[in-house]
Design a protein around this motif. Sequence first.
Motif, PDB file in Angstrom:
ATOM      1  N   PHE A 193      41.597  34.817  64.813  1.00 19.86           N
ATOM      2  CA  PHE A 193      41.805  34.504  66.223  1.00 19.86           C
ATOM      3  C   PHE A 193      41.756  35.749  67.109  1.00 19.86           C
ATOM      4  O   PHE A 193      41.703  35.632  68.333  1.00 19.86           O
ATOM      5  CB  PHE A 193      43.140  33.777  66.423  1.00 19.86           C
ATOM      6  N   ILE A 194      41.771  36.944  66.519  1.00 22.09           N
ATOM      7  CA  ILE A 194      41.611  38.158  67.315  1.00 22.09           C
ATOM      8  C   ILE A 194      40.210  38.169  67.931  1.00 22.09           C
ATOM      9  O   ILE A 194      39.213  37.923  67.261  1.00 22.09           O
ATOM     10  CB  ILE A 194      41.833  39.412  66.450  1.00 22.09           C
TER      11      ILE A 194
ATOM     12  N   TYR B  36      43.399  49.147  74.106  1.00 21.69           N
ATOM     13  CA  TYR B  36      42.335  48.150  74.115  1.00 21.69           C
ATOM     14  C   TYR B  36      42.228  47.299  72.850  1.00 21.69           C
ATOM     15  O   TYR B  36      41.548  46.261  72.868  1.00 21.69           O
ATOM     16  CB  TYR B  36      40.992  48.827  74.371  1.00 21.69           C
ATOM     17  N   TYR B  37      42.849  47.705  71.765  1.00 22.00           N
ATOM     18  CA  TYR B  37      42.750  46.945  70.521  1.00 22.00           C
ATOM     19  C   TYR B  37      44.122  46.400  70.151  1.00 22.00           C
ATOM     20  O   TYR B  37      45.066  47.156  69.932  1.00 22.00           O
ATOM     21  CB  TYR B  37      42.180  47.809  69.400  1.00 22.00           C
ATOM     22  N   LYS B  38      44.211  45.074  70.102  1.00 29.09           N
ATOM     23  CA  LYS B  38      45.488  44.417  69.850  1.00 29.09           C
ATOM     24  C   LYS B  38      45.307  43.299  68.834  1.00 29.09           C
ATOM     25  O   LYS B  38      44.213  42.743  68.694  1.00 29.09           O
ATOM     26  CB  LYS B  38      46.044  43.839  71.165  1.00 29.09           C
ATOM     27  N   ALA B  39      46.387  42.962  68.156  1.00 27.68           N
ATOM     28  CA  ALA B  39      46.374  41.831  67.225  1.00 27.68           C
ATOM     29  C   ALA B  39      46.620  40.558  68.016  1.00 27.68           C
ATOM     30  O   ALA B  39      47.641  39.881  67.872  1.00 27.68           O
ATOM     31  CB  ALA B  39      47.428  42.025  66.141  1.00 27.68           C
ATOM     32  N   ALA B  40      45.656  40.217  68.885  1.00 29.49           N
ATOM     33  CA  ALA B  40      45.807  39.102  69.813  1.00 29.49           C
ATOM     34  C   ALA B  40      44.421  38.572  70.172  1.00 29.49           C
ATOM     35  O   ALA B  40      43.413  39.249  69.958  1.00 29.49           O
ATOM     36  CB  ALA B  40      46.543  39.569  71.074  1.00 29.49           C
TER      37      ALA B  40
ATOM     38  N   SER C 242      34.081  46.399  67.093  1.00 34.79           N
ATOM     39  CA  SER C 242      34.906  46.432  65.889  1.00 34.79           C
ATOM     40  C   SER C 242      34.636  47.691  65.074  1.00 34.79           C
ATOM     41  O   SER C 242      35.563  48.306  64.536  1.00 34.79           O
ATOM     42  CB  SER C 242      34.645  45.183  65.042  1.00 34.79           C
ATOM     43  N   ALA C 243      33.367  48.090  64.972  1.00 33.89           N
ATOM     44  CA  ALA C 243      33.034  49.296  64.210  1.00 33.89           C
ATOM     45  C   ALA C 243      33.665  50.532  64.833  1.00 33.89           C
ATOM     46  O   ALA C 243      34.075  51.459  64.124  1.00 33.89           O
ATOM     47  CB  ALA C 243      31.514  49.462  64.112  1.00 33.89           C
ATOM     48  N   TRP C 244      33.758  50.567  66.177  1.00 34.32           N
ATOM     49  CA  TRP C 244      34.435  51.691  66.831  1.00 34.32           C
ATOM     50  C   TRP C 244      35.883  51.775  66.358  1.00 34.32           C
ATOM     51  O   TRP C 244      36.384  52.864  66.045  1.00 34.32           O
ATOM     52  CB  TRP C 244      34.399  51.528  68.352  1.00 34.32           C
ATOM     53  N   ALA C 245      36.564  50.647  66.301  1.00 30.46           N
ATOM     54  CA  ALA C 245      37.958  50.640  65.861  1.00 30.46           C
ATOM     55  C   ALA C 245      38.080  51.041  64.398  1.00 30.46           C
ATOM     56  O   ALA C 245      38.987  51.792  64.016  1.00 30.46           O
ATOM     57  CB  ALA C 245      38.569  49.257  66.080  1.00 30.46           C
TER      58      ALA C 245
END
Length: 754
Positions: free
Chosen positions: A32-33, A644-648, A662-665
Amino acid sequence: MKTCLSILFAAFALLASLPAGAQKPVDEVDPFIGTTNFSVCNPGAVCPDGMMSVCPFNVMGSDLNANDKDSRWWSAPYEYHNSYFTGFAHVTLSGVGCPEMGTLLLMPTAGPLDVDYHHYGSAYKDEKAKPGYYSNVLTKYGIRCEVTATPRTSLERFTFPKGQGNLLLNIGDGLTNEVGGMVRRVSDTEIEGFRLLGTFCYNPQAVFPMYFVMRVSKAPQKAGYWKKQPPMAAEAAWDHDAGKYKLYTNYGKEMAGNEIGYYLTYDCKEGEQIEVKMGVSFVSIANARENLDKEQQGFDFAKVSDDAYNRWDQTLSKVTVEGGTKDQRRIFYTALYHALIHPNILQDVNGEYPMMESDSIGRTTGNRYTVFSLWDTYRNLNPLLTLLYPDKQLDLMRTMVGMYKEWGWMPKWELYGRETWTMEGDPSIPVIADAYLKGLRDFDVEAAYEAFIKSATTPGKDNKMRPDIDPYISKGYIPLGHYAADMSGDNSVSHALEYYIADYALSQMASALGKKDDAKLFYKRSLGYKNYFSKEYGVLRPKQADGKFLTPFDPEAGANFSNTPGFHEGSAWNYTFYVPHDIKGLARLMGGDKAFVEKLQHLFDNNLYDPANEPDIADAYLFDYFKGEEWRTQRTVSDLLKKYYKAAPDGIPGNDDTGTMSAWAIFSMMGIYPDCPASPYYSITTPVFDKVTLHLDRRYYPGGDLVIEAPHRSSADIYIQQMTLGGKPLRSYRISHADLIKGGTLRMTLSDKH
């Protein structure tokens, strides 16, 4: 048997490497992220690299939705905040910014038959998702829905209440901009047909069919076709007495046209389960049937779901992490999950696939891939695959060369055998050159190089990849108005910057191949960005054909995905630092290292950085080029990850672009980043985790596992004090790929002060 045993032993070894009590990587994934309409991922069931994905469709047809009139207003089949479900879509895209695919909508209902999606849609509850599985409960009907997938097929299980139950296959609606299809009854339990797809990002030439075969686990009491009439004929098709569209229950064995569908009706016992499986192919109905026969025998939902889960378990276990928070692990492994959805396989189980821009059918003994969003992925996703999944990266390169051989050009943004011409540049060059320079060379190198020379030298009138190449060669830049009469839609600087990095990549590959003259020519071209540098503003600025800069000029115009003269979906600030192959040269133009660092810091301090688009995606790592300033990269990357990156559901900063965000993270959380395409180096930053283990493939990287250790005393420890590689001091914050893959341990000592 030997292959199966080796896979089994490898799986046991990976499990043994997990710290005691740790969850497996697959259990950390939260599908769901990134499922808001900005990130456009979806929580549906899919296998790694799978052609088939089966996804809840909730963007059509009800006042419950924020935008309810037409699903084509949406870029994805699912939006987390919407709540009106109209079926499961088969074969969807993940994280792209234009509507496409997402059709063959299968909907279960209970009670009287109604084939109008405005009526039969339902709210839902109890959503659950994990890799390879999704479920919900339709509150209007009390039906429990569960879906799973194999690489080329889907399996849905519906648990009905007592009474009449219906299955509706809506072939007319979906995300695609095309319309039309066909459905044919084969038997009481099987139908077949096709659906037209295409016009991705509104390119009317990129149209193609998707073929399907659908089977149900139980013969219905009644079945038939429907066709929703166009407005002029709607009155004739509307049954006023029944208050619904007439059904063609005795129409015959097939139906073709727009807005068509097929229904099956059952008399269900309480809790009765009916399963539906579907195979797809982009070659033929016969191949869709063969895919279904080979990948599913009978109806066994638990087995198919478990197999999908195990595929993800094995694939995601290429990286194991220790430390960090629960949310950080969820963000990391969900990012890795998203990064491995596209590109996906195109070939059927018999090896057949649609050839590029052709009606012909090819055959392969390996993997033929599709969904090449190369303008996005060349920057970090392809380098991630090169490092962690070299087999896939090689198959991508072989596919790209195959496309060139089939129609004369490398892909730019390919979709199921059609070129969509989305975005700009010549992105196949940095994809292949980067991997080649990192040692992946088992492909037709000469054919690839031939393709690169063709796109880099063919005059514009005959050049599909670089139509505005003529002034680029003669002037060293592309002037405003050369390719777009409407200045607001002129992307001249954006185009040229992509050509500069492509020519740099080509120069590096030419040098590695011993082609010295080519290397010199294309490297010189790659420095043409200097033509755009404005001393007055200190940024890149569009130029007119007479060589004068655009006036008036606002370097902040075009931010937030709007266009401004010279730039595509961005401002001059977003694009100015995108000359990663000549950072020191750009610094000299700006007045030296100190001035460059100050200007780069200004970008972040004044919210001029756009995390949701690609041109400035590597900017945080550019501080690593300047001795004594590397701490700025460490602080900035840490801040960007937290912000900018959250488990949401809104946990990805913009369209995931088939895994690019996603690859950046992933790289940033591991502590390394490939900041310059076709330069085999990584910039170093502080890892999020105490320990990251990359289980490198020894066939390509004989050194084996790479361990990155950075013990944190607290979350404030974001600054690197010292580093060792293989036990020896490491003083540079940029490390070569060759040194990194030797294996061993990259160890960092951290502090809360720089």
